[in-house]
Design an enzyme around this catalytic site. Structure first.
Site, mmCIF file in Angstrom:
data_model
loop_
_atom_site.group_PDB
_atom_site.id
_atom_site.type_symbol
_atom_site.label_atom_id
_atom_site.label_comp_id
_atom_site.label_asym_id
_atom_site.label_seq_id
_atom_site.Cartn_x
_atom_site.Cartn_y
_atom_site.Cartn_z
ATOM 1 N N TYR A 44 33.738 16.642 24.473
ATOM 2 C CA TYR A 44 33.225 16.016 22.895
ATOM 3 C C TYR A 44 32.665 14.577 23.759
ATOM 4 O O TYR A 44 32.919 13.759 24.414
ATOM 5 C CB TYR A 44 34.336 15.455 22.250
ATOM 6 N N GLU A 46 30.485 12.438 20.844
ATOM 7 C CA GLU A 46 29.698 11.700 19.700
ATOM 8 C C GLU A 46 29.205 10.472 20.289
ATOM 9 O O GLU A 46 29.754 9.525 20.820
ATOM 10 C CB GLU A 46 30.739 11.485 18.708
ATOM 11 N N ASP A 190 4.914 20.069 14.824
ATOM 12 C CA ASP A 190 6.162 20.934 15.034
ATOM 13 C C ASP A 190 5.299 21.965 15.938
ATOM 14 O O ASP A 190 4.721 22.642 15.903
ATOM 15 C CB ASP A 190 6.535 21.481 13.817
ATOM 16 N N THR A 216 11.035 23.379 19.599
ATOM 17 C CA THR A 216 12.363 24.339 20.006
ATOM 18 C C THR A 216 12.216 24.692 21.512
ATOM 19 O O THR A 216 10.980 24.312 22.228
ATOM 20 C CB THR A 216 12.165 25.703 19.440
ATOM 21 N N LYS A 219 11.519 29.377 23.067
ATOM 22 C CA LYS A 219 9.944 30.148 23.058
ATOM 23 C C LYS A 219 9.206 30.096 24.179
ATOM 24 O O LYS A 219 9.459 30.725 25.063
ATOM 25 C CB LYS A 219 9.418 29.806 21.541
ATOM 26 N N ARG A 225 18.127 28.294 23.975
ATOM 27 C CA ARG A 225 18.128 28.192 22.270
ATOM 28 C C ARG A 225 18.647 26.615 21.768
ATOM 29 O O ARG A 225 19.664 26.457 21.828
ATOM 30 C CB ARG A 225 18.999 29.143 21.561
HETATM 31 C C1 LIG Z 1 7.252 26.221 13.973
HETATM 32 C C2 LIG Z 1 8.622 26.510 14.051
HETATM 33 N N1 LIG Z 1 9.139 25.564 13.615
HETATM 34 C C3 LIG Z 1 10.606 25.555 13.629
HETATM 35 C C4 LIG Z 1 11.325 26.741 13.717
HETATM 36 C C5 LIG Z 1 12.949 26.841 13.782
HETATM 37 O O1 LIG Z 1 13.505 27.088 14.888
HETATM 38 P P1 LIG Z 1 15.174 27.540 14.874
HETATM 39 O O2 LIG Z 1 14.887 29.102 14.614
HETATM 40 O O3 LIG Z 1 15.660 26.966 16.342
HETATM 41 O O4 LIG Z 1 15.758 26.854 13.805
HETATM 42 C C6 LIG Z 1 10.781 27.715 14.291
HETATM 43 C C7 LIG Z 1 11.430 29.060 14.585
HETATM 44 O O5 LIG Z 1 10.810 30.128 14.649
HETATM 45 C C8 LIG Z 1 9.182 27.761 14.341
HETATM 46 O O6 LIG Z 1 8.404 28.619 14.476
#
Ligand SMILES: Cc1ncc(COP(=O)(O)O)c(C=O)c1O
Length: 385
Positions: A44, A46, A190, A216, A219, A225
């Site tokens: 843990y 936090e 994003d 993320t 990918k 993950r």
């Molecule tokens: C552009 C984009 N943002 C956020 C996410 C969310 O990721 P997670 O599935 O880890 O929540 C994805 C997942 O496919 C994504 O394509």
């Protein structure tokens, strides 16, 4: 226990014996798995390095700090980085919580056009908490920067999101930032899908343009993950406190260890070469589908994925039918809405194809072209009514 390990073995067999074309998936290294399966899950922690609520944090403090530094190196940035988000959606919700109040306006790409659930779909918490407006695509399927500009003027959002789950072209972060800042909004990039390309220099970087960047790590980054949030230093405190205590308790230190390994791997010349191959393979496969008479959205791709649109070329065939037919022949991909979609999200008129996972397994252009022909044969065998 036997049951669980038997299921894991079955999934391993499935992964070994299928052609994986889901654009958001990849295969991690043994070292990533080893770190994720380590004793760090027991701890843990936090809080943040040097400011924890528990004892015994001297090792994990060093680990989290190391992970942060490595990710700054990967993107050659001095942006602040928080390595504690658990997933992409968690990172996005944290970013909004840091910068917005409930009811504020977010301007994003609609899910149907290639956006993501966490960019404000009404049934997602993101759509329930914030007022969501959308910009669109032009007739060719490219992001319509004119519509971004018009909608920004009209709706005066607090935040504009540049990023997508099913978009195969370069995203102009510089122009997005100009539009956001001219209209009093912040820009969030994003880069969940394209982060590996950005890290390898195969896609223009949002660093220096966007105020906040989420990604993320599983990918095209080919890692565990999980997710990351980067922000300009002036938003560091807001982001950190939005995450803990705002949106999470204890960080997953085993995942942070695996994220550090992911960053180390992304810094290697081998990773750059891998990403170059991913893009070459994606272009070659998309070109082959075009040659065979399919409609590739936007006519091609600049990244690791592309969309096939059956609307005009195969009007009686749905994405769902193709996904199912391929599944039974050990080719895995996902149905996907296409620009101007008339079918439901459960049916769709297209599929999304990505090359990151099979490039990891050693596939080259000829292999992807052979898979394109196999997919064409299977589609040709589908009933037309
Ligand atoms: C552009 C984009 N943002 C956020 C996410 C969310 O990721 P997670 O599935 O880890 O929540 C994805 C997942 O496919 C994504 O394509």
């Amino acid at each position: 226990m036997d049951k669980v390990f038997e299921l894991i073995q079955r999934e391993q067999n499935r992964q070994n014996s299928t052609i994986e074309l889901i654009a958001s998936e990849n295969f991690v290294s043994e070292n990533v798995l080893k770190a994720a399966g380590s004793c760090l899950t027991n701890k843990y922690a936090e809080g943040y390095p040097g400011r924890r609520y528990y004892g015994g944090c001297e090792v994990v403090d060093e680990l989290e700090e190391y992970c942060r530094q490595k990710w700054q190196q990967v993107f050659a940035t001095d942006y602040h980085v928080n390595v504690q988000p658990l997933s992409g959606t968690h990172a996005n919700m944290t970013a909004y919580a840091a910068l917005l109040r409930p009811g504020d306006t977010i301007l994003s790409l609609d899910l149907q056009m290639g956006g993501h659930i966490s960019h404000g779909l009404p049934i997602s918490m993101t759509g329930r908490l914030y007022n969501i407006e959308h910009y669109g695509l032009d007739g060719r399927g490219y992001i319509d920067m004119g519509s971004v500009e018009d909608m920004a003027k009209k709706t005066q959002p607090k935040l504009i999101i540049a990023g997508a789950s099913a978009y195969s072209r370069i995203i102009d972060f510089e122009r997005f930032a100009r539009i956001a800042h001219e209209n009093g909004a912040l820009l969030m990039a994003d880069i969940a899908h394209i982060a590996g390309l950005v890290a390898a220099g195969e896609h223009p970087s949002p660093f220096g343009h966007a105020d906040i960047i989420t990604t993320t790590t599983h990918k095209t980054l080919r890692g565990i993950r999980s997710a990351l949030i980067f922000c300009k230093q002036e938003y560091a405190r807001k982001v950190d406190s939005a995450l803990f205590p705002g949106m999470a308790g204890g960080p997953h230190m085993h995942t942070i260890a695996a994220k550090a390994v992911t960053a180390e791997e992304a810094l290697t010349p081998e990773f750059r070469a891998y990403i170059r191959r991913v893009v070459e393979n994606s272009r070659a496969m998309a070109a082959e589908f075009t040659r065979m008479g399919y409609e590739v959205v936007t006519g091609g791709t600049d990244n690791h994925m592309f969309l096939l649109d059956f609307t005009r070329t195969h009007p009686t065939i749905t994405g769902q039918m193709v996904q199912q037919a391929l599944d039974s022949r050990a080719i895995t991909l996902n149905k996907n809405s296409v620009p101007g979609e008339k079918r439901s999200p459960m049916q769709t008129s297209g599929v999304r194809i990505g090359t990151a996972a099979m490039t990891t397994k050693g596939f080259g252009k000829d292999d992807f072209i052979a898979v394109a022909h196999r997919i064409d044969e299977i589609i040709a065998s589908l009933p037309r009514e």
